[in-house]
Scaffold this motif. Structure first.
Motif, short mmCIF file in Angstrom:
data_model
loop_
_atom_site.label_atom_id
_atom_site.label_comp_id
_atom_site.label_asym_id
_atom_site.label_seq_id
_atom_site.Cartn_x
_atom_site.Cartn_y
_atom_site.Cartn_z
N SER A 46 0.84 -1.21 0.00
CA SER A 46 0.00 0.00 0.00
C SER A 46 0.87 1.26 0.00
N PRO A 47 1.70 1.44 -1.02
CA PRO A 47 2.64 2.58 -1.02
C PRO A 47 1.95 3.94 -1.06
N ASP A 48 0.71 4.00 -1.56
CA ASP A 48 0.02 5.28 -1.66
C ASP A 48 -1.00 5.50 -0.54
N ASP A 49 -1.10 4.54 0.35
CA ASP A 49 -2.02 4.69 1.49
C ASP A 49 -1.27 5.39 2.62
N LEU A 50 -1.47 6.70 2.72
CA LEU A 50 -0.72 7.50 3.69
C LEU A 50 -1.02 7.11 5.12
#
Length: 259
Positions: free
Chosen positions: A123-127
């Motif tokens: 989940s690289p874009d799940d801040l």
């Protein structure tokens, strides 16, 4: 650690390092942990080699250079400006980020880190996920690191000869100075000269000359090339200088070597 990005800084990133040396600084603290392969760092002149289970702290505005050796991967945690932190958080992380240093993490932390990195990859874009992973790592860092280990056991005087060789090959037809070579690996000229001699067994000048002669020998196999063109391509001032140096070191003239 990658070239400055005008966009927002991600709290956590998994990065494949380039083999070419990169250099920059940023206005936030950064924590780096090696995940794969070998990575070289120089932080304000503080050099080291880090491997999985080891890492470094880069404080805000500290100039640093870095590169991978072969296939290497790192985890970076970017900390916001401390003025944006609440008092408790600031007091908690201040001891970790009060200076540039290298560290080693214990086995328990390494096992936890693998799980957190897996979540970050998925989940690289799940801040929300990446920020939670970052906070978990920082919260446990103080209890699971040894900052004394690297200074004793990690070689800090290693010169990356791949960088040196590539530079010499690219510039071999021109004059090459020790200062230029030292700059490639972010060392002072005198320190580079000393470390180079210890590591290679030759002075930088002798090493450059050896590479010039090796190239000249290869070119001499091509009978269509004149001695003057070979001298120029190998970085000698002229044919006379080439012939004199070649004869002195090889015990025979270029013409006789060719035949």
């Amino acid at each position: 650690m990658k070239p400055p990005d005008p966009g927002p800084v991600r709290p956590v990133e998994v990065i494949t390092l380039p083999n070419e040396v990169q250099q920059h600084d940023h206005d936030h603290h950064q924590l780096v942990i090696a995940l794969k392969g070998y990575s070289e760092f120089s932080i304000e002149g503080l050099q080291n080699l880090i491997v999985p289970g080891q890492g470094c702290i880069v404080t805000a505005s500290s100039g640093h250079a870095f590169n991978g050796i072969g296939e290497s991967e790192i985890l970076t945690l970017n900390l916001p400006n401390q003025s944006n932190l609440d008092k408790y958080t600031h007091e908690r992380i201040e001891p970790i980020f009060n200076n540039n240093h290298y560290f080693k993490i214990d086995n328990q932390f390494q096992c936890l880190l693998q799980l957190l990195v897996k979540e970050i990859r998925q989940s690289p874009d799940d801040l929300l996920v990446t920020d939670a992973c970052k906070n978990t790592i920082i919260a446990l860092l103080q209890r699971h690191v040894n900052t004394e280990y690297p200074q004793k056991l990690i070689p800090r005087s290693r010169i990356n000869m791949t960088i040196i060789d590539n530079f010499i090959i690219q510039q071999i037809s021109t004059k090459i100075t020790v200062a230029q070579l030292a700059g490639c690996v972010f060392l002072g000229e005198s320190q580079f000269h000393l470390l180079f001699k210890q590591q290679v067994g030759l002075t930088p000048h002798q090493y450059i000359l050896q590479m010039r002669f090796n190239l000249a020998k290869e070119l001499l196999e091509d009978n269509s090339l004149t001695l003057a063109s070979i001298a120029s391509a190998s970085g000698f001032a002229n044919q006379s200088s080439f012939t004199h140096s070649f004869t002195k070191l090889q015990g025979t003239s270029p013409s006789k070597f060719r035949h």
